[in-house]
Design a protein around this motif. Structure first.
Motif, PDB file in Angstrom:
ATOM      1  N   ALA A 159       0.831  -1.205   0.000  1.00  0.00           N
ATOM      2  CA  ALA A 159       0.000   0.000   0.000  1.00  0.00           C
ATOM      3  C   ALA A 159       0.861   1.249   0.000  1.00  0.00           C
ATOM      4  O   ALA A 159       0.559   2.232  -0.700  1.00  0.00           O
ATOM      5  N   LYS A 160       1.937   1.212   0.747  1.00  0.00           N
ATOM      6  CA  LYS A 160       2.856   2.358   0.781  1.00  0.00           C
ATOM      7  C   LYS A 160       3.432   2.615  -0.605  1.00  0.00           C
ATOM      8  O   LYS A 160       3.531   3.759  -1.053  1.00  0.00           O
ATOM      9  N   GLY A 161       3.768   1.519  -1.312  1.00  0.00           N
ATOM     10  CA  GLY A 161       4.303   1.667  -2.654  1.00  0.00           C
ATOM     11  C   GLY A 161       3.290   2.198  -3.644  1.00  0.00           C
ATOM     12  O   GLY A 161       3.655   2.733  -4.697  1.00  0.00           O
ATOM     13  N   LEU A 162       1.991   2.083  -3.307  1.00  0.00           N
ATOM     14  CA  LEU A 162       0.931   2.506  -4.225  1.00  0.00           C
ATOM     15  C   LEU A 162       0.422   3.920  -3.946  1.00  0.00           C
ATOM     16  O   LEU A 162      -0.345   4.454  -4.748  1.00  0.00           O
ATOM     17  N   VAL A 163       0.815   4.502  -2.819  1.00  0.00           N
ATOM     18  CA  VAL A 163       0.297   5.820  -2.440  1.00  0.00           C
ATOM     19  C   VAL A 163       0.521   6.854  -3.535  1.00  0.00           C
ATOM     20  O   VAL A 163      -0.313   7.719  -3.772  1.00  0.00           O
ATOM     21  N   THR A 164       1.632   6.759  -4.227  1.00  0.00           N
ATOM     22  CA  THR A 164       1.970   7.744  -5.261  1.00  0.00           C
ATOM     23  C   THR A 164       1.431   7.371  -6.642  1.00  0.00           C
ATOM     24  O   THR A 164       1.789   8.003  -7.637  1.00  0.00           O
ATOM     25  N   SER A 165       0.561   6.337  -6.694  1.00  0.00           N
ATOM     26  CA  SER A 165      -0.027   5.876  -7.962  1.00  0.00           C
ATOM     27  C   SER A 165       1.045   5.618  -9.022  1.00  0.00           C
ATOM     28  O   SER A 165       1.030   6.203 -10.113  1.00  0.00           O
ATOM     29  N   PRO A 166       2.005   4.729  -8.728  1.00  0.00           N
ATOM     30  CA  PRO A 166       3.103   4.493  -9.669  1.00  0.00           C
ATOM     31  C   PRO A 166       2.637   3.817 -10.948  1.00  0.00           C
ATOM     32  O   PRO A 166       1.711   3.002 -10.937  1.00  0.00           O
ATOM     33  N   ARG A 167       3.298   4.157 -12.032  1.00  0.00           N
ATOM     34  CA  ARG A 167       3.023   3.484 -13.308  1.00  0.00           C
ATOM     35  C   ARG A 167       3.772   2.159 -13.383  1.00  0.00           C
ATOM     36  O   ARG A 167       3.346   1.233 -14.076  1.00  0.00           O
ATOM     37  N   LEU A 168       4.891   2.086 -12.682  1.00  0.00           N
ATOM     38  CA  LEU A 168       5.685   0.854 -12.616  1.00  0.00           C
ATOM     39  C   LEU A 168       5.913   0.512 -11.153  1.00  0.00           C
ATOM     40  O   LEU A 168       6.471   1.315 -10.408  1.00  0.00           O
ATOM     41  N   LEU A 169       5.459  -0.664 -10.740  1.00  0.00           N
ATOM     42  CA  LEU A 169       5.664  -1.135  -9.372  1.00  0.00           C
ATOM     43  C   LEU A 169       6.762  -2.185  -9.391  1.00  0.00           C
ATOM     44  O   LEU A 169       6.649  -3.199 -10.072  1.00  0.00           O
ATOM     45  N   ILE A 170       7.831  -1.938  -8.641  1.00  0.00           N
ATOM     46  CA  ILE A 170       8.991  -2.832  -8.614  1.00  0.00           C
ATOM     47  C   ILE A 170       9.043  -3.505  -7.246  1.00  0.00           C
ATOM     48  O   ILE A 170       9.139  -2.833  -6.217  1.00  0.00           O
ATOM     49  N   LEU A 171       8.985  -4.832  -7.246  1.00  0.00           N
ATOM     50  CA  LEU A 171       8.903  -5.596  -6.004  1.00  0.00           C
ATOM     51  C   LEU A 171      10.087  -6.546  -5.896  1.00  0.00           C
ATOM     52  O   LEU A 171      10.315  -7.367  -6.793  1.00  0.00           O
ATOM     53  N   ASP A 172      10.812  -6.466  -4.798  1.00  0.00           N
ATOM     54  CA  ASP A 172      11.958  -7.342  -4.570  1.00  0.00           C
ATOM     55  C   ASP A 172      11.541  -8.472  -3.632  1.00  0.00           C
ATOM     56  O   ASP A 172      11.274  -8.233  -2.449  1.00  0.00           O
ATOM     57  N   GLU A 173      11.456  -9.699  -4.175  1.00  0.00           N
ATOM     58  CA  GLU A 173      11.067 -10.868  -3.387  1.00  0.00           C
ATOM     59  C   GLU A 173       9.812 -10.557  -2.562  1.00  0.00           C
ATOM     60  O   GLU A 173       9.831 -10.604  -1.324  1.00  0.00           O
ATOM     61  N   PRO A 174       8.689 -10.254  -3.203  1.00  0.00           N
ATOM     62  CA  PRO A 174       7.523  -9.737  -2.485  1.00  0.00           C
ATOM     63  C   PRO A 174       6.898 -10.686  -1.478  1.00  0.00           C
ATOM     64  O   PRO A 174       6.250 -10.244  -0.536  1.00  0.00           O
ATOM     65  N   SER A 175       7.052 -11.992  -1.658  1.00  0.00           N
ATOM     66  CA  SER A 175       6.387 -12.925  -0.749  1.00  0.00           C
ATOM     67  C   SER A 175       7.293 -13.402   0.381  1.00  0.00           C
ATOM     68  O   SER A 175       6.957 -14.354   1.091  1.00  0.00           O
ATOM     69  N   THR A 176       8.438 -12.741   0.572  1.00  0.00           N
ATOM     70  CA  THR A 176       9.346 -13.108   1.658  1.00  0.00           C
ATOM     71  C   THR A 176       8.614 -13.077   2.996  1.00  0.00           C
ATOM     72  O   THR A 176       7.979 -12.091   3.357  1.00  0.00           O
ATOM     73  N   GLY A 177       8.688 -14.186   3.741  1.00  0.00           N
ATOM     74  CA  GLY A 177       8.092 -14.235   5.067  1.00  0.00           C
ATOM     75  C   GLY A 177       6.607 -14.495   5.098  1.00  0.00           C
ATOM     76  O   GLY A 177       6.010 -14.521   6.188  1.00  0.00           O
ATOM     77  N   LEU A 178       5.988 -14.713   3.929  1.00  0.00           N
ATOM     78  CA  LEU A 178       4.548 -14.932   3.898  1.00  0.00           C
ATOM     79  C   LEU A 178       4.212 -16.418   3.882  1.00  0.00           C
ATOM     80  O   LEU A 178       4.928 -17.225   3.275  1.00  0.00           O
ATOM     81  N   ASP A 179       3.114 -16.773   4.530  1.00  0.00           N
ATOM     82  CA  ASP A 179       2.653 -18.156   4.464  1.00  0.00           C
ATOM     83  C   ASP A 179       1.945 -18.372   3.127  1.00  0.00           C
ATOM     84  O   ASP A 179       1.654 -17.412   2.407  1.00  0.00           O
ATOM     85  N   PRO A 180       1.658 -19.631   2.767  1.00  0.00           N
ATOM     86  CA  PRO A 180       1.056 -19.902   1.445  1.00  0.00           C
ATOM     87  C   PRO A 180      -0.239 -19.129   1.192  1.00  0.00           C
ATOM     88  O   PRO A 180      -0.471 -18.643   0.083  1.00  0.00           O
ATOM     89  N   GLY A 181      -1.087 -19.012   2.200  1.00  0.00           N
ATOM     90  CA  GLY A 181      -2.334 -18.283   2.015  1.00  0.00           C
ATOM     91  C   GLY A 181      -2.101 -16.813   1.720  1.00  0.00           C
ATOM     92  O   GLY A 181      -2.758 -16.222   0.847  1.00  0.00           O
ATOM     93  N   ALA A 182      -1.148 -16.212   2.438  1.00  0.00           N
ATOM     94  CA  ALA A 182      -0.833 -14.800   2.219  1.00  0.00           C
ATOM     95  C   ALA A 182      -0.204 -14.586   0.844  1.00  0.00           C
ATOM     96  O   ALA A 182      -0.406 -13.542   0.220  1.00  0.00           O
ATOM     97  N   ARG A 183       0.544 -15.570   0.351  1.00  0.00           N
ATOM     98  CA  ARG A 183       1.126 -15.456  -0.989  1.00  0.00           C
ATOM     99  C   ARG A 183       0.041 -15.444  -2.049  1.00  0.00           C
ATOM    100  O   ARG A 183       0.111 -14.685  -3.023  1.00  0.00           O
ATOM    101  N   ILE A 184      -0.969 -16.281  -1.870  1.00  0.00           N
ATOM    102  CA  ILE A 184      -2.087 -16.296  -2.816  1.00  0.00           C
ATOM    103  C   ILE A 184      -2.787 -14.946  -2.826  1.00  0.00           C
ATOM    104  O   ILE A 184      -3.110 -14.384  -3.879  1.00  0.00           O
ATOM    105  N   ASP A 185      -3.010 -14.393  -1.630  1.00  0.00           N
ATOM    106  CA  ASP A 185      -3.650 -13.078  -1.538  1.00  0.00           C
ATOM    107  C   ASP A 185      -2.805 -12.007  -2.218  1.00  0.00           C
ATOM    108  O   ASP A 185      -3.332 -11.131  -2.922  1.00  0.00           O
TER     109      ASP A 185
END
Length: 320
Positions: A159-185
């Motif tokens: 959400a913080k990355g989206l506050v500025t309405s970016p045209r390009l969202l760059i994510l570094d290992e976005p699911s780090t530390g997430l359980d399988p259910g959270a990764r699906i979400d």
């Protein structure tokens, strides 16, 4: 700076990202070796590779954290080296390491991030509300972050990355530390961003299952771009089944298999790997022919890891 210095004139509508001949060194280490890549607008694109493959270096360059040594990078036609400030206005970045203040509320984290981009007042409130609604955390806006689960914290990062309405969202290992259910979400939210908002999303990952969610992938290994395509296109490079044999005599068994069945077996440690169009038939023949040499044998359809092995000659988690 003149517009000619930063505009991409190769196409009427430049792609979201264009990389040409990108090189980067850390002393004698060649971290990026002539990377060239184009990512169209509205695509979810993955950078897949093991640790040390070059993903993090490329991520840091694209997010303007690391200067360009050689080559060129343009984001929506803007030269990253020539006008990094203009690039930052068009991108949102979510780092692998947490970058939110756990002692602040969700709302406070987003507000401070907006301030860094010069957003204030009612306009910022609208952007914050939209970002929280997008990630389904509007009802947690006044919760202190340290009280949230890992999955919810990751949503706050997004959400913080989206506050500025970016045209390009760059994510570094976005699911780090997430359980399988959270990764699906997480991936459901990313798909929604692409579909509903037209965002272009670039993801770095070392997880094969995460890479399967991407429209296209670039596989990196030791700073080299070894393959680019959709997950399906990459898997079809194999052209058959994958047979994996565990044996204590891989060097001795490989030539015997070639001589008897005409099948080329590549050695990966104490394993032999064979690509074959009729794997189910060959498996039974191998067990019958070499019962004392084959300790275990498995048959499967090609995976992205198999593509990596084919293109690099080594397994995903070992040095070449």
């Amino acid at each position: 700076m003149s517009s000619a210095a930063v505009a991409d004139t190769d196409e009427p509508i430049p792609p979201a990202l264009r990389i040409e001949g990108l090189e980067h060194y850390y002393g004698p280490l060649h971290a990026l070796a002539g990377i060239s890549l184009k990512i169209p607008r509205g695509e979810i694109f993955g950078l897949l590779g093991p640790n040390g493959g070059g993903k993090t270096t490329l991520f840091r360059i694209l997010s303007t954290v690391l200067p360009i040594q050689s080559g060129q990078v343009r984001i929506f036609g803007t030269d990253v080296a020539g006008d990094p400030a203009a690039v930052r206005e068009q991108i949102g970045v979510v780092f692998q390491s947490p970058s939110i203040d756990t002692k602040l509320t969700v709302r406070e984290n987003l507000r401070h991030h907006g301030h860094l981009y010069g957003l204030r007042g009612a306009g910022l409130d609208v952007c914050m509300d939209a970002a929280m609604r997008r990630l389904a955390i509007r009802d947690r806006a006044d919760d202190v972050v340290e009280q949230l689960s890992g999955g919810l914290r990751r949503r706050v990062e997004l959400a913080k990355g989206l506050v500025t309405s970016p045209r390009l969202l760059i994510l570094d290992e976005p699911s780090t530390g997430l359980d399988p259910g959270a990764r699906i979400d997480l991936w459901r939210h990313l798909e929604s961003l692409r579909t509903d908002d037209g965002a272009t999303i670039l993801v770095t990952t070392h997880l094969m299952e995460e890479a399967e969610h991407c429209d296209r992938l670039a596989i990196l290994d030791h700073g080299r771009l070894v393959a680019v395509g959709t997950p399906s296109e990459l898997r079809t490079r194999i052209g058959g089944d994958i047979i994996t044999i565990e044996t204590s005599e891989p060097e001795a068994l490989a030539p015997l298999i070639l001589d008897r069945f005409g099948a080329q077996a590549s050695q990966l440690g104490n394993l032999l790997r064979i690509e074959h169009s009729d794997g189910h038939i060959l498996v039974s023949q191998l067990v019958e022919a070499f019962p004392d040499r084959v300790h275990s044998i498995s048959l499967g359809k090609p995976t992205l890891e198999d593509v990596f092995v084919r293109e690099t000659g080594h397994r995903f988690w070992e040095d070449a």
